[in-house]
Design a protein around this motif. Structure first.
Motif, mmCIF file in Angstrom:
data_model
loop_
_atom_site.group_PDB
_atom_site.id
_atom_site.type_symbol
_atom_site.label_atom_id
_atom_site.label_comp_id
_atom_site.label_asym_id
_atom_site.label_seq_id
_atom_site.Cartn_x
_atom_site.Cartn_y
_atom_site.Cartn_z
ATOM 1 N N ASN A 167 -1.241 18.610 -29.065
ATOM 2 C CA ASN A 167 -2.362 18.893 -29.969
ATOM 3 C C ASN A 167 -2.352 20.347 -30.414
ATOM 4 N N ALA A 168 -2.112 21.246 -29.467
ATOM 5 C CA ALA A 168 -2.147 22.670 -29.793
ATOM 6 C C ALA A 168 -1.089 23.018 -30.832
ATOM 7 N N LEU A 169 0.128 22.507 -30.674
ATOM 8 C CA LEU A 169 1.195 22.797 -31.640
ATOM 9 C C LEU A 169 0.900 22.172 -32.999
ATOM 10 N N ARG A 170 0.314 20.973 -32.976
ATOM 11 C CA ARG A 170 0.038 20.277 -34.234
ATOM 12 C C ARG A 170 -0.959 21.056 -35.095
ATOM 13 N N TYR A 171 -1.941 21.676 -34.454
ATOM 14 C CA TYR A 171 -3.003 22.343 -35.211
ATOM 15 C C TYR A 171 -2.824 23.862 -35.303
ATOM 16 N N SER A 172 -1.700 24.386 -34.804
ATOM 17 C CA SER A 172 -1.528 25.849 -34.782
ATOM 18 C C SER A 172 -0.289 26.295 -35.525
ATOM 19 N N SER A 173 0.108 25.584 -36.569
ATOM 20 C CA SER A 173 1.313 25.956 -37.313
ATOM 21 C C SER A 173 1.203 27.405 -37.790
ATOM 22 N N ARG B 110 -0.114 30.986 -32.575
ATOM 23 C CA ARG B 110 0.362 31.163 -31.205
ATOM 24 C C ARG B 110 -0.287 30.115 -30.296
ATOM 25 N N VAL B 111 0.456 29.719 -29.283
ATOM 26 C CA VAL B 111 -0.052 28.827 -28.235
ATOM 27 C C VAL B 111 0.319 29.436 -26.892
ATOM 28 N N LEU B 112 -0.651 29.529 -26.022
ATOM 29 C CA LEU B 112 -0.442 30.146 -24.712
ATOM 30 C C LEU B 112 -0.786 29.151 -23.619
ATOM 31 N N MET B 113 0.093 29.050 -22.617
ATOM 32 C CA MET B 113 -0.158 28.189 -21.453
ATOM 33 C C MET B 113 -0.098 29.051 -20.201
ATOM 34 N N GLY B 114 -1.102 28.902 -19.337
ATOM 35 C CA GLY B 114 -1.147 29.684 -18.106
ATOM 36 C C GLY B 114 -2.111 29.072 -17.120
ATOM 37 N N ALA B 115 -2.251 29.725 -15.977
ATOM 38 C CA ALA B 115 -3.121 29.216 -14.919
ATOM 39 C C ALA B 115 -3.708 30.380 -14.147
ATOM 40 N N ARG B 116 -4.855 30.128 -13.519
ATOM 41 C CA ARG B 116 -5.494 31.140 -12.675
ATOM 42 C C ARG B 116 -6.209 30.427 -11.532
ATOM 43 N N LEU C 40 -0.863 17.856 -19.604
ATOM 44 C CA LEU C 40 -0.510 19.100 -20.289
ATOM 45 C C LEU C 40 0.349 18.821 -21.519
ATOM 46 N N ARG C 41 1.141 17.769 -21.475
ATOM 47 C CA ARG C 41 1.940 17.404 -22.648
ATOM 48 C C ARG C 41 1.023 17.047 -23.820
ATOM 49 N N ASN C 42 -0.058 16.323 -23.535
ATOM 50 C CA ASN C 42 -1.017 15.997 -24.589
ATOM 51 C C ASN C 42 -1.717 17.245 -25.105
ATOM 52 N N PHE C 43 -2.086 18.144 -24.184
ATOM 53 C CA PHE C 43 -2.720 19.397 -24.599
ATOM 54 C C PHE C 43 -1.795 20.189 -25.528
ATOM 55 N N LEU C 44 -0.530 20.334 -25.114
ATOM 56 C CA LEU C 44 0.417 21.112 -25.912
ATOM 57 C C LEU C 44 0.720 20.450 -27.245
#
Length: 588
Positions: free
Chosen positions: A347-353, A356-362, A341-345
Motif C-alpha cells: 500500500n505504501a509504495l502504491r500511494y507514494s510514487s 519515500r517509504v520508511l520501515m522500522g521498529a522500536r 508487513l508485505r500488505n503495509f509496504l
C-alpha cells in the motif's frame, strides 16, 4: 428435584403434560414437608385447647399417608414418563394423594367444629384456610390435583357451619364457599400462566435448535467452499506460474515492437496472481482455524526479506525505500508478520510514487512496535476504520486492478488478530500515513546489522550450480532455460528421490536449491532441502516455490519462500540475494 428423563420423542401435548408433572414433582417435597409439620402441630394444639378431642387416629393416618406419598414420589421420579399412559398414571397418583390429604384435613375440620367449643373451631378454620390458600402455588400445576385437595379440605367445615345454622354459622359457611371458589379460579389462572411459560420455553428451545442447525449448515457450506478454494488454489497457481514463465521466455525472443504486448500480458498475469492471492488469504481467514506459531526471532531477518522483495518495485515507482536496521528480537509468527508487513509496504509504495517509504521498529515497554511510514496522500479521519473492511478502497472508484483490490488491509487485520497483535494507523491528509503492528518482545537481544540492501534485476549471479526440483515438466523446462540464461549451471529433477540422487552424483557441491514444495513420492521440497543441507559441507541456500498457504515452517528454517506464480524478475532477485550471502559461492 432432578428433571425426569424422557428419551422418547413426544408430542407437544405430551411434552406440556410431562413438564407440568415435573413442576408438580419438584414442589411435592415442600408439600409433604408442610404436612409433616402441620399435622403434629395441630394435634398438639388441639390436645391443649380441647383435651377431650381424640385425634390420635387422625394423626396416625396423616403420618402414614405422608410416608406413602413420599415413597410413591420417589418411584415416580425414577419412571421415564415416555407414554401417555405413564403420564396418566403420574397424574392419578398425585391427584389421589392430594385428595386423601384433603379428606384428612376435612375430617379434622369436621370433628373440630362444634358450637360448644368455639376455640377448636376457630383454630381448625384458620389452619384449613391457610392450607387451602398456601397450596395454590405448589399444586396448581395440575388443576385436578389442587381441586382434589382444596374441595375435601373446605367442604366438611363449610357443611358443618351451615348445619349449625344461625348468623355466625351461615356467614362462615357462605364466606367459606366464596373463598373456595376464588381459590379454585385462581389456581386455574396460575396453571394457565405456568403453561404459557412452558410453551414459550419450548418455542425458544425449538428456535435455538433451528438456529443452531442453520448455523451448522451454513458453517458446513462455508467450510466446503473454503476447502474448495484452498484446494483449487494450488491447481490454479501451477498453470498461472507456467503462463508467467512462458511470457518471460517468449518476451526474450520478441522484437522490440512487441514489447508493449509482452508487458501487457505480464500485467494481466500479475493482476490475476494478486487477486488469487487475496481471495485465498481471505478464504483461509474465514475458516477461523488458523493457528499462530509465536517464536523468538530476530526482526532484521524479516526486514531483509521484505527489502529484497520490494526493492525492484520501489525502483520502478521511483520511491526511496529505507529500512532502519534493528537489533530487536520479536515473539511472533514470522510468516503472518511478513504477510502483514508485505500488505503495509504494498500500500505504501502504491500511494507514494516519487516519495519515500520508511520501515522500522522500536521497543514500547514489553513489546515491539513495527512501523511503515509513507509520504502518500493520507487518509481522512472518517475513513480510518473503513479501510480495514474487505474491498474498501480510497481513490480507486473505477476499480482499476493495477491499484489493488481492497483486500490487503482486511487480510492484515485478520492475521494480526490470529497473533493477538494489534494494528493501528495514524494519518494526516497531504502528509502521509503510518501503519503499525505491535508484537511481543523476544528474550534475546541481537547485535544491530547493516541496512538490508537489495540487488537490481541485472545483479551479477555468476555461474552457480543450482539444483532445480519441479514435478511439472513445462515449468521445469522453462525455469531451466531462465536459470541458464542468467548464467547458472542447472541440475534438474522431477521429485525428491531424483534430486537426492542427482546431488549425490554431482562432482561439485551445490550452490543453491530451487524446489517446489509439493513433489511426488515420500519427500516434499522441504524434506529435500533438509537432507541436502545435512549432507552439505557448509551453508546451503534454498528457495522454496509453492502454491500452498502454510509455509511458516520453511521460513523458520531459513528457507526463502516464494509463492507461485513467481515473477522471473523476483526469482532472479531472490537467487542473487541468496548467493550473495554465501562467501563460498563460485563465480567461475
Amino acid at each position: 428435584m432432578r428433571d425426569l428423563p424422557g428419551p422418547r420423542k413426544q408430542s407437544a401435548a405430551e411434552r406440556e403434560a410431562r413438564e407440568l408433572l415435573q413442576v408438580l414433582a419438584r414442589q411435592m417435597p415442600l408439600v409433604l414437608g408442610a404436612n409433616a409439620v402441620v399435622a403434629p402441630v395441630c394435634f398438639g394444639v388441639m390436645q391443649i385447647i380441647s383435651p377431650d378431642l381424640d385425634l390420635r387416629l387422625w394423626l396416625l393416618c396423616m403420618v402414614g399417608l405422608i410416608g406413602l406419598r413420599g415413597a410413591l414420589l420417589l418411584r415416580f421420579c425414577a419412571s421415564p414418563l415416555e407414554t401417555g399412559a405413564q403420564l396418566e398414571i403420574g397424574r392419578t397418583i398425585f391427584t389421589l394423594g392430594s385428595g386423601a390429604s384433603g379428606c384428612l384435613f376435612g375430617w379434622l375440620g369436621f370433628i373440630a367444629s362444634d358450637p360448644a367449643r368455639p376455640l377448636p373451631s376457630i383454630f381448625a378454620l384458620m389452619v384449613l384456610v391457610g392450607m387451602t390458600a398456601g397450596s395454590i402455588a405448589s399444586l396448581s400445576a395440575a388443576t385436578w390435583t389442587y381441586r382434589a385437595f382444596a374441595i375435601p379440605t373446605m367442604l366438611p367445615i363449610i357443611f358443618r357451619h351451615g348445619e349449625m345454622g344461625g348468623a355466625t354459622g351461615l356467614t362462615i359457611a357462605g364466606f367459606g364457599l366464596v373463598f373456595l371458589a376464588v381459590n379454585l379460579g385462581y389456581a386455574k389462572i396460575q396453571q394457565r400462566a405456568l403453561l404459557d411459560s412452558i410453551r414459550l420455553r419450548f418455542e425458544k428451545e425449538e428456535l435455538i435448535q433451528e438456529l443452531e442447525a442453520a448455523r451448522r449448515k451454513s458453517d458446513a457450506a462455508n467450510d466446503a467452499k473454503t476447502r474448495f478454494l484452498l484446494s483449487a488454489g494450488h491447481d490454479l497457481r501451477q498453470p498461472l506460474y507456467a503462463i508467467t514463465l512462458l511470457i518471460e521466455a517468449i518476451g526474450r525472443h520478441l522484437p522490440a515492437s512487441a514489447e508493449r504486448q509482452a508487458a501487457a500480458m505480464r500485467a494481466c498475469a500479475h493482476t490475476i496472481d494478486d487477486l488469487l492471492n487475496r481471495m485465498l488469504e481471505v478464504a483461509r481467514l474465514d475458516t477461523g482455524k488458523g493457528d499462530a506459531r509465536l517464536e523468538d526471532s530476530p526482526l532484521q531477518g524479516v526486514f531483509d526479506r521484505l527489502m529484497v522483495e520490494f526493492g525492484p518495485e520501489a525502483e520502478a515507482r521511483e520511491v526511496v525505500l529505507t529500512c532502519v536496521p534493528s537489533s530487536l528480537v520479536i515473539k511472533a509468527d514470522l510468516h503472518l508478520l511478513t504477510c502483514i508487513l508485505r500488505n503495509f509496504l504494498s500500500n505504501a509504495l502504491r500511494y507514494s510514487s516519487g516519495g519515500r517509504v520508511l520501515m522500522g521498529a522500536r521497543r514500547v515497554g514489553g513489546a515491539v512496535r513495527i512501523e511503515v511510514l509513507d509520504q502518500g496522500p493520507g487518509i481522512a479521519p472518517d475513513h480510518m476504520e473503513a479501510i480495514f473492511e474487505p474491498f474498501y478502497q480510497l481513490g480507486n472508484a473505477e476499480r482499476a486492478p493495477e491499484n489493488g483490490h481492497g483486500l490487503g488491509l482486511a487480510i492484515a487485520k485478520g492475521m494480526a488478530n490470529m497473533m493477538g497483535a494489534p494494528i493501528a494507523v495514524r494519518s494526516r491528509q497531504g502528509q502521509g500515513s503510518a501503519f503499525t503492528i505491535t508484537v511481543g518482545a523476544g528474550l534475546i537481544q541481537q547485535a544491530a546489522e547493516a541496512p538490508a540492501l537489495f540487488t537490481t534485476p541485472e545483479a551479477a549471479i555468476g555461474r552457480p550450480l543450482v539444483l532445480l526440483v519441479e514435478d511439472v515438466a513445462i515449468v521445469r523446462e522453462i525455469t531451466c532455460e531462465l536459470l541458464t540464461a542468467w548464467g547458472c549451471r542447472v541440475i534438474s529433477a522431477a521429485d525428491g528421490a531424483q534430486a537426492l540422487a542427482a546431488a549425490a552424483q554431482s562432482p561439485e557441491p551445490l550452490d543453491c536449491i530451487v524446489t517446489d514444495l509439493r513433489l511426488p513420492g515420500d519427500l516434499d521440497g522441504l524434506a529435500v532441502v533438509r537432507a541436502l543441507r545435512q549432507a552439505a559441507a557448509g551453508p546451503l541456500p534454498a528457495i522454496l516455490t509453492t502454491a500452498d498457504p502454510a509455509v511458516g515452517r520453511a521460513e523458520a528454517e531459513g528457507v526463502t519462500v516464494l509463492t507461485k506464480p513467481v515473477a522471473p524478475s523476483r526469482l532472479r532477485e531472490t537467487l542473487a540475494s541468496a548467493l550473495a550471502r554465501q562467501p563460498q559461492t563460485r563465480q567461475s
